[in-house]
Scaffold this motif. Structure first.
Motif, PDB file in Angstrom:
ATOM      1  N   THR A  33       0.825  -1.206   0.000  1.00  0.00           N
ATOM      2  CA  THR A  33       0.000   0.000   0.000  1.00  0.00           C
ATOM      3  C   THR A  33       0.857   1.253   0.000  1.00  0.00           C
ATOM      4  N   GLY A  34       2.005   1.197   0.621  1.00  0.00           N
ATOM      5  CA  GLY A  34       2.920   2.341   0.563  1.00  0.00           C
ATOM      6  C   GLY A  34       3.350   2.630  -0.853  1.00  0.00           C
ATOM      7  N   PHE A  35       3.634   1.586  -1.619  1.00  0.00           N
ATOM      8  CA  PHE A  35       3.978   1.757  -3.026  1.00  0.00           C
ATOM      9  C   PHE A  35       2.776   2.267  -3.813  1.00  0.00           C
ATOM     10  N   GLY A  36       1.585   1.729  -3.501  1.00  0.00           N
ATOM     11  CA  GLY A  36       0.366   2.171  -4.169  1.00  0.00           C
ATOM     12  C   GLY A  36       0.069   3.637  -3.942  1.00  0.00           C
ATOM     13  N   LEU A  37       0.482   4.151  -2.795  1.00  0.00           N
ATOM     14  CA  LEU A  37       0.250   5.569  -2.506  1.00  0.00           C
ATOM     15  C   LEU A  37       1.080   6.466  -3.411  1.00  0.00           C
ATOM     16  N   TYR A  38       2.220   5.975  -3.886  1.00  0.00           N
ATOM     17  CA  TYR A  38       2.992   6.747  -4.863  1.00  0.00           C
ATOM     18  C   TYR A  38       2.186   6.930  -6.147  1.00  0.00           C
ATOM     19  N   THR A  41      -0.636   9.321  -5.599  1.00  0.00           N
ATOM     20  CA  THR A  41      -0.188  10.708  -5.582  1.00  0.00           C
ATOM     21  C   THR A  41      -0.117  11.261  -6.995  1.00  0.00           C
ATOM     22  N   ALA A  42       0.230  10.422  -7.949  1.00  0.00           N
ATOM     23  CA  ALA A  42       0.217  10.842  -9.355  1.00  0.00           C
ATOM     24  C   ALA A  42      -1.213  11.160  -9.793  1.00  0.00           C
ATOM     25  N   LEU A  43      -2.192  10.382  -9.326  1.00  0.00           N
ATOM     26  CA  LEU A  43      -3.594  10.688  -9.616  1.00  0.00           C
ATOM     27  C   LEU A  43      -4.004  12.028  -9.025  1.00  0.00           C
ATOM     28  N   LEU A  44      -3.587  12.262  -7.803  1.00  0.00           N
ATOM     29  CA  LEU A  44      -3.891  13.534  -7.148  1.00  0.00           C
ATOM     30  C   LEU A  44      -3.262  14.698  -7.913  1.00  0.00           C
ATOM     31  N   ALA A  45      -2.043  14.516  -8.364  1.00  0.00           N
ATOM     32  CA  ALA A  45      -1.369  15.559  -9.149  1.00  0.00           C
ATOM     33  C   ALA A  45      -2.101  15.785 -10.468  1.00  0.00           C
ATOM     34  N   PHE A  77      -7.221   3.252  -4.181  1.00  0.00           N
ATOM     35  CA  PHE A  77      -6.381   4.308  -3.597  1.00  0.00           C
ATOM     36  C   PHE A  77      -6.899   4.699  -2.215  1.00  0.00           C
ATOM     37  N   THR A  78      -8.222   4.801  -2.089  1.00  0.00           N
ATOM     38  CA  THR A  78      -8.816   5.131  -0.788  1.00  0.00           C
ATOM     39  C   THR A  78      -8.480   4.052   0.237  1.00  0.00           C
ATOM     40  N   HIS A  84      -2.988   1.996   5.062  1.00  0.00           N
ATOM     41  CA  HIS A  84      -1.625   2.407   5.405  1.00  0.00           C
ATOM     42  C   HIS A  84      -1.625   3.283   6.662  1.00  0.00           C
ATOM     43  N   LEU A  85      -2.640   4.140   6.791  1.00  0.00           N
ATOM     44  CA  LEU A  85      -2.767   4.981   7.989  1.00  0.00           C
ATOM     45  C   LEU A  85      -2.933   4.120   9.235  1.00  0.00           C
ATOM     46  N   LEU A  86      -3.885   3.200   9.199  1.00  0.00           N
ATOM     47  CA  LEU A  86      -4.134   2.359  10.375  1.00  0.00           C
ATOM     48  C   LEU A  86      -2.958   1.429  10.666  1.00  0.00           C
ATOM     49  N   SER A  87      -2.336   0.927   9.647  1.00  0.00           N
ATOM     50  CA  SER A  87      -1.167   0.076   9.844  1.00  0.00           C
ATOM     51  C   SER A  87      -0.002   0.895  10.412  1.00  0.00           C
TER      52      SER A  87
END
Length: 134
Positions: A33-38, A41-45, A77-78, A84-87
C-alpha cells in the motif's frame, strides 16, 4: 591422509518453515500500500493539474475517474490510504513498545485490516450520499 570431514551446517529458515501469520501479512500489505500511494499521488497531481488547466482538461479527468475502471482505481487508492494509515498507527504502538505480546499484536493487526476496509466503504458511502447518488 584422511579426507577432511564435511561439517553439517544449519540451513537458513525458508518459507516452508515459517508459519504465515496476520502480522506477517500486514507487514507485506503495508509495503504494497505504501507503493500504491505513490501511484495515487500521481492521480492527485493529475486532478490538481486538470483543475488548474481549465474545463476541458478537467472533463477528461472526470471522464476517466468516473469510468468503472477509474472508480475501482480510486476505491483502491482510498483503501490503500486508510489501510496504510491504520497500519502506521499499529507501528507507532510498537515503536512505543506497546502491544508486543502475540495476542495483542494479532488483535491490532486484524483491527487495522478490518478497520481499513470498513473506513473505505464508509468514505465511499458518504461520498455517494453527499453527491445525492444514494
Amino acid at each position: 591422509m584422511a579426507a577432511p570431514r564435511q561439517v553439517e551446517r544449519p540451513l537458513s529458515p525458508h518459507l516452508q518453515i515459517y508459519r504465515f501469520t496476520i502480522t506477517m501479512a500486514m507487514s507485506i500489505i503495508h509495503r504494497i500500500t505504501g507503493f500504491g500511494l505513490y501511484a495515487g499521488t500521481a492521480l492527485l497531481a493529475w486532478w490538481l493539474i486538470a483543475v488548474a488547466s481549465g474545463p476541458e482538461a478537467y472533463a477528461v479527468f472526470t471522464g476517466v475517474a468516473g469510468s468503472w475502471i477509474g472508480q475501482i482505481v480510486l476505491f483502491g487508492f482510498t483503501w490503500a490510504l486508510l489501510h496504510h494509515l491504520l497500519s502506521g498507527i499499529r507501528y507507532l504502538f510498537w515503536d512505543a513498545i506497546l502491544a508486543f505480546d502475540l495476542k495483542t499484536a494479532d488483535l491490532i493487526s486484524w483491527a487495522a485490516l478490518i478497520g481499513g476496509l470498513v473506513l473505505t466503504v464508509a468514505v465511499w458511502v458518504a461520498a455517494y450520499v453527499m453527491r445525492g447518488a444514494l
